[in-house]
Design a protein around this motif. Structure first.
Motif, mmCIF file in Angstrom:
data_model
loop_
_atom_site.group_PDB
_atom_site.id
_atom_site.type_symbol
_atom_site.label_atom_id
_atom_site.label_comp_id
_atom_site.label_asym_id
_atom_site.label_seq_id
_atom_site.Cartn_x
_atom_site.Cartn_y
_atom_site.Cartn_z
ATOM 1 N N TYR A 52 -6.966 5.156 11.965
ATOM 2 C CA TYR A 52 -6.018 4.226 11.315
ATOM 3 C C TYR A 52 -6.742 3.478 10.215
ATOM 4 O O TYR A 52 -7.771 2.855 10.451
ATOM 5 N N ASP A 53 -6.190 3.539 9.015
ATOM 6 C CA ASP A 53 -6.772 2.856 7.847
ATOM 7 C C ASP A 53 -5.964 1.581 7.604
ATOM 8 O O ASP A 53 -4.784 1.632 7.201
ATOM 9 N N PRO A 54 -6.545 0.389 7.868
ATOM 10 C CA PRO A 54 -5.806 -0.863 7.746
ATOM 11 C C PRO A 54 -5.465 -1.215 6.298
ATOM 12 O O PRO A 54 -4.557 -1.990 6.047
ATOM 13 N N GLU A 55 -6.215 -0.640 5.400
ATOM 14 C CA GLU A 55 -5.918 -0.960 3.993
ATOM 15 C C GLU A 55 -4.626 -0.288 3.542
ATOM 16 O O GLU A 55 -3.821 -0.861 2.797
ATOM 17 N N THR A 56 -4.475 0.927 3.952
ATOM 18 C CA THR A 56 -3.273 1.669 3.547
ATOM 19 C C THR A 56 -2.210 1.634 4.614
ATOM 20 O O THR A 56 -1.093 2.143 4.411
ATOM 21 N N LEU A 57 -2.541 1.017 5.699
ATOM 22 C CA LEU A 57 -1.622 0.955 6.843
ATOM 23 C C LEU A 57 -1.074 2.340 7.177
ATOM 24 O O LEU A 57 0.121 2.504 7.449
ATOM 25 N N SER A 58 -2.025 3.289 7.249
ATOM 26 C CA SER A 58 -1.607 4.657 7.604
ATOM 27 C C SER A 58 -2.761 5.372 8.336
ATOM 28 O O SER A 58 -3.903 4.908 8.336
ATOM 29 N N TYR A 59 -2.381 6.488 8.927
ATOM 30 C CA TYR A 59 -3.389 7.299 9.638
ATOM 31 C C TYR A 59 -3.964 8.337 8.697
ATOM 32 O O TYR A 59 -3.238 8.999 7.969
ATOM 33 N N ARG A 60 -5.266 8.420 8.742
ATOM 34 C CA ARG A 60 -5.935 9.426 7.905
ATOM 35 C C ARG A 60 -6.672 10.452 8.792
ATOM 36 O O ARG A 60 -7.142 10.141 9.891
ATOM 37 N N LYS A 61 -6.747 11.612 8.286
ATOM 38 C CA LYS A 61 -7.418 12.703 9.004
ATOM 39 C C LYS A 61 -8.939 12.521 8.946
ATOM 40 O O LYS A 61 -9.482 12.221 7.891
#
Length: 323
Positions: A8-17
């Motif tokens: 989970y990337d808090p900066e983009t508020l999304s999950y990254r591979k």
């Protein structure tokens, strides 16, 4: 198919591979391989210390069996040594003593082997001491057996010589007691029947009728059977060997010839009265190393104790001889 992991990337508020870096993967693999190798080495080391392989178990059994065989071998050598020691004792204190041979010294019987190291090839093994000691004992035992064997060969020869000697010694009375009229005169100072003077009588006179058989008193070779010796008339001389010679005088006739071999008890002639003789009788003499000796000491082969005592009594009487 490998699982895909995300974060989970808090900066983009999304999950990254999650992307794995090849270098890190190689590092993990290297660490895993190294750890596995170390673990494997550790396992093999521990196993080698505490867990026996089939080959090691077989070798251990073989070694244990070898040690057991060496123990049996040493026990057998102890038994052989005991038997040999008994033979050696009898050899020194009975056989060699009886045949007048010098005993074999103990240090000669049990001497080791000097010089070079005979057992160098057996050094450097786990059980070298056991193997070397067993070989040393076996070598000494073999040497003792060889010495004892040679000693017994010597005793056998001495026994053969002793047997020949006992057969050769003039050991029987030359005229049978059944044929004797009397024992007329013995060895010693006697009255001469012709001069009536006292002189040495060198033999024994056995009174018997003319034609009475005369027997060889021991094994030997006839050296004379003639009448060419003054006073003896027809007489026989037998060389028995070992320095012994017997003489049979005043014979009526011979039953042997010169150089003939005779055995103790063989008929060699017949009583007569030839030569310087007063009446039919056998004059008998014994020589040892060219010296006349008393024949009465040699009748143990034909007379009983009572007969010998009776003969000794008559032979000791200082009477007149018959020649």
């Amino acid at each position: 198919m490998s699982k895909v992991k995300y974060y989970y990337d808090p900066e983009t508020l999304s999950y990254r591979k999650i992307e794995r870096k090849k270098r890190r993967t190689a590092k993990y693999i290297s660490m895993f391989v190294l750890a596995s190798a170390l673990f494997g080495f550790l396992f093999v080391f521990i196993a080698s210390q505490y867990i026996e392989s089939p080959k090691e178990r077989a070798l251990k059994r073989e070694l244990s069996n070898m040690q057991l065989q060496y123990e049996f071998l040493n026990k057998k050598m102890d038994e052989a040594q005991s038997v040999l020691a008994n033979i050696e004792e009898r050899d020194n204190n009975i056989y060699r003593l009886y045949f007048e041979a010098n005993p074999i010294p103990e240090e000669q019987r049990k001497a080791g082997f000097g010089g070079i190291n005979r057992y160098k090839a057996l050094e450097g093994f786990d059980n070298s001491k056991l193997i070397i000691e067993s070989n040393k004992r076996l070598d000494v035992l073999q040497k003792q057996i060889v010495i004892q064997s040679k000693s017994l060969d010597e005793i056998a020869k001495l026994a053969e010589e002793k047997e020949k000697l006992l057969s050769a010694i003039p050991a029987i009375q030359p005229v049978s007691n059944e044929d004797l009229t009397r024992m007329a005169s013995g060895y010693g100072m006697r009255t001469d029947p012709f001069t009536k003077a006292r002189k040495m009588h060198w033999g024994m006179d056995f009174t018997a009728p003319r034609g009475t058989p005369v027997y060889a008193s021991g094994d030997g070779v006839v050296t004379r059977a003639d009448s060419n010796s003054s006073g003896y008339g027809r007489h026989i001389r037998i060389d028995h060997g070992y320095g012994y010679v017997s003489l049979y005088a005043h014979l009526y006739k011979y039953n042997v010839r010169r150089n003939q071999k005779v055995k103790r008890g063989d008929l060699i002639g017949f009583v007569g009265s030839t030569g310087r003789s007063e009446a039919p009788h056998l004059h008998y003499e014994v020589f040892k190393d060219d010296q006349r000796i008393n024949p009465i000491n040699f009748y143990y082969g034909s007379l009983s104790a009572e007969e010998f005592d009776e003969l000794l009594k008559h032979a000791s009487m200082e009477n007149q001889s018959l020649d």
